[in-house]
Motif scaffolding. Structure first.
Motif, short mmCIF file in Angstrom:
data_model
loop_
_atom_site.label_atom_id
_atom_site.label_comp_id
_atom_site.label_asym_id
_atom_site.label_seq_id
_atom_site.Cartn_x
_atom_site.Cartn_y
_atom_site.Cartn_z
N GLY A 1 -7.62 16.36 3.78
CA GLY A 1 -6.82 15.59 2.84
C GLY A 1 -6.12 16.35 1.76
N GLN A 2 -5.96 17.65 1.91
CA GLN A 2 -5.39 18.43 0.81
C GLN A 2 -3.90 18.22 0.62
N CYS A 3 -3.24 17.51 1.51
CA CYS A 3 -1.84 17.18 1.31
C CYS A 3 -1.69 16.05 0.28
N ILE A 4 -2.80 15.41 -0.08
CA ILE A 4 -2.83 14.32 -1.04
C ILE A 4 -3.41 14.85 -2.35
N PHE B 1 -6.54 10.68 -3.87
CA PHE B 1 -7.42 10.57 -2.71
C PHE B 1 -8.66 9.74 -3.06
N TYR B 2 -9.28 10.05 -4.19
CA TYR B 2 -10.49 9.33 -4.58
C TYR B 2 -10.19 7.90 -5.02
N ARG C 1 -16.04 14.66 -0.33
CA ARG C 1 -15.60 16.00 -0.70
C ARG C 1 -15.25 16.83 0.54
N ASP C 2 -16.08 16.75 1.57
CA ASP C 2 -15.81 17.48 2.81
C ASP C 2 -14.54 16.96 3.48
N LEU C 3 -14.37 15.64 3.48
CA LEU C 3 -13.18 15.06 4.08
C LEU C 3 -11.93 15.53 3.35
N MET D 1 0.83 -1.17 0.00
CA MET D 1 0.00 0.00 0.00
C MET D 1 0.88 1.24 0.00
N SER D 2 0.42 2.23 -0.69
CA SER D 2 1.20 3.46 -0.77
C SER D 2 1.00 4.30 0.49
N ASN D 3 1.85 5.29 0.63
CA ASN D 3 1.73 6.20 1.78
C ASN D 3 0.43 6.98 1.73
N TYR D 4 -0.01 7.34 0.51
CA TYR D 4 -1.26 8.09 0.38
C TYR D 4 -2.44 7.24 0.84
N THR D 5 -2.45 5.97 0.47
CA THR D 5 -3.54 5.10 0.90
C THR D 5 -3.54 4.94 2.41
N ASN D 6 -2.37 4.82 2.99
CA ASN D 6 -2.29 4.73 4.46
C ASN D 6 -2.79 6.00 5.12
N GLU D 7 -2.49 7.14 4.52
CA GLU D 7 -2.96 8.43 5.07
C GLU D 7 -4.48 8.52 4.99
N VAL D 8 -5.06 8.09 3.87
CA VAL D 8 -6.52 8.11 3.73
C VAL D 8 -7.14 7.14 4.73
N LYS D 9 -6.53 5.99 4.90
CA LYS D 9 -7.04 5.01 5.88
C LYS D 9 -7.01 5.61 7.28
N ARG D 10 -5.95 6.36 7.60
CA ARG D 10 -5.87 7.00 8.92
C ARG D 10 -6.98 8.04 9.09
#
Length: 71
Positions: free
Chosen positions: A31-34, A39-40, A24-26, A1-10
């Protein structure tokens, strides 16, 4: 899993089970660092893994799981 996926999971794990998550709100709040397409895509991957349930377009929820499956 990528770091972005781990960040979204967190980010997703900050929500309680069966609480509605508006993607969209999230993204706009946390999540704007991704990059947005990433993200989607990560949300789609988490849905395929069963960690999220897609309620409708842009609305997700963390499923409550029991020993019998998803409640």
């Amino acid at each position: 899993m990528s770091n972005y996926t781990n960040e979204v999971k967190r980010l997703i794990n900050t929500y309680s089970e069966n609480e509605l998550i508006i993607s969209r709100d999230l993204y706009l709040e946390k999540g704007q660092c991704i990059p947005e397409p990433t993200f989607y895509k990560a949300l789609g991957r988490l849905t395929c893994e069963g960690q999220l349930i897609r309620i409708s377009k842009g609305i997700y929820a963390r499923p409550r799981k029991s020993k019998y499956g998803i409640v």
